[in-house]
Design an enzyme around this catalytic site. Structure first.
Site, PDB file in Angstrom:
ATOM      1  N   HIS A 199      30.490  41.936  47.848  1.00 42.86           N
ATOM      2  CA  HIS A 199      31.792  41.389  47.459  1.00 42.86           C
ATOM      3  C   HIS A 199      32.257  40.375  48.492  1.00 42.86           C
ATOM      4  O   HIS A 199      32.100  40.581  49.694  1.00 42.86           O
ATOM      5  CB  HIS A 199      32.840  42.480  47.260  1.00 42.86           C
ATOM      6  CG  HIS A 199      32.892  43.494  48.358  1.00 42.86           C
ATOM      7  ND1 HIS A 199      31.951  44.493  48.499  1.00 42.86           N
ATOM      8  CD2 HIS A 199      33.768  43.660  49.376  1.00 42.86           C
ATOM      9  CE1 HIS A 199      32.246  45.239  49.546  1.00 42.86           C
ATOM     10  NE2 HIS A 199      33.336  44.740  50.115  1.00 42.86           N
TER      11      HIS A 199
ATOM     12  N   HIS B 152      35.543  38.716  49.982  1.00 41.72           N
ATOM     13  CA  HIS B 152      36.994  38.856  50.071  1.00 41.72           C
ATOM     14  C   HIS B 152      37.593  37.451  50.154  1.00 41.72           C
ATOM     15  O   HIS B 152      37.120  36.627  50.948  1.00 41.72           O
ATOM     16  CB  HIS B 152      37.397  39.570  51.362  1.00 41.72           C
ATOM     17  CG  HIS B 152      36.919  40.991  51.485  1.00 41.72           C
ATOM     18  ND1 HIS B 152      37.715  42.074  51.207  1.00 41.72           N
ATOM     19  CD2 HIS B 152      35.733  41.508  51.890  1.00 41.72           C
ATOM     20  CE1 HIS B 152      37.048  43.202  51.436  1.00 41.72           C
ATOM     21  NE2 HIS B 152      35.837  42.886  51.856  1.00 41.72           N
TER      22      HIS B 152
END
Ligand code: 5GP
Ligand code: ZN
Length: 144
Positions: free
Chosen positions: A102, A104
């Site tokens: 992921h 951010h």
């Protein structure tokens, strides 16, 4: 597409865990982080289960990176901020808690107290050349 039934983000992708989705296409999903570092903190993930950025298929990494400008621009517009940090934590040592890649996007505001110590170091004589050679050799050998 790879999926892991024990992975929180795979379950978000599957709709089993609710998330505030802001963008979805054939390859990626962007949604608001449930524990935001700042107001408007967004996570961008591949739909398929890949634990590490360093092991991601380059085409999928491209699909994800291709949307970062648009998503980051939206983060600025929505939150009224001028800047942001884009961050990937890979591995426990780097603070990765969810083992599904992921990115951010963390909107930044003056005086928000975020950030980390940027303790710039200095290389001893010869080290930078040694590293350069090792990087070049490893990259040349590396599979894609
Ligand atoms: P990491 O430390 O792995 O880089 O970051 C994981 C991030 O995922 C954290 O910022 C955390 O708040 C967020 N997160 C963990 N579980 C969930 C969830 O179920 N929903 C959402 N929207 N974010 C989550
Ligand atoms: Zn997953």
């Amino acid at each position: 597409m790879l999926t892991d039934p024990n992975c929180i983000f795979c379950r978000v992708v599957a709709g089993e865990i609710p998330a505030a989705t802001v963008y979805r296409d054939a390859n990626i999903l962007a949604f608001l982080d449930i524990g935001p570092l700042s107001d408007g903190h967004v996570l961008v993930i591949p739909l398929g289960h890949h634990e590490k950025l360093s092991e991601m298929p380059p085409k999928l990494a491209c699909a994800l990176a291709a949307e970062l400008p648009r998503l980051a621009k939206a983060a600025r517009a929505v939150t009224g901020t001028e800047g942001f940090n884009v961050l990937v934590n890979e591995g426990k040592v780097a603070g990765q808690e969810v083992k599904h890649v992921h990115f951010h996007i963390v909107p930044r505001r003056p005086g928000d107290g975020l950030g980390y110590r940027w303790n710039a170091g200095k290389y001893p004589e010869g080290r930078i050349e040694q590293l350069q050679a090792e990087y070049r050799e490893t990259i040349a050998k590396g599979s894609r």
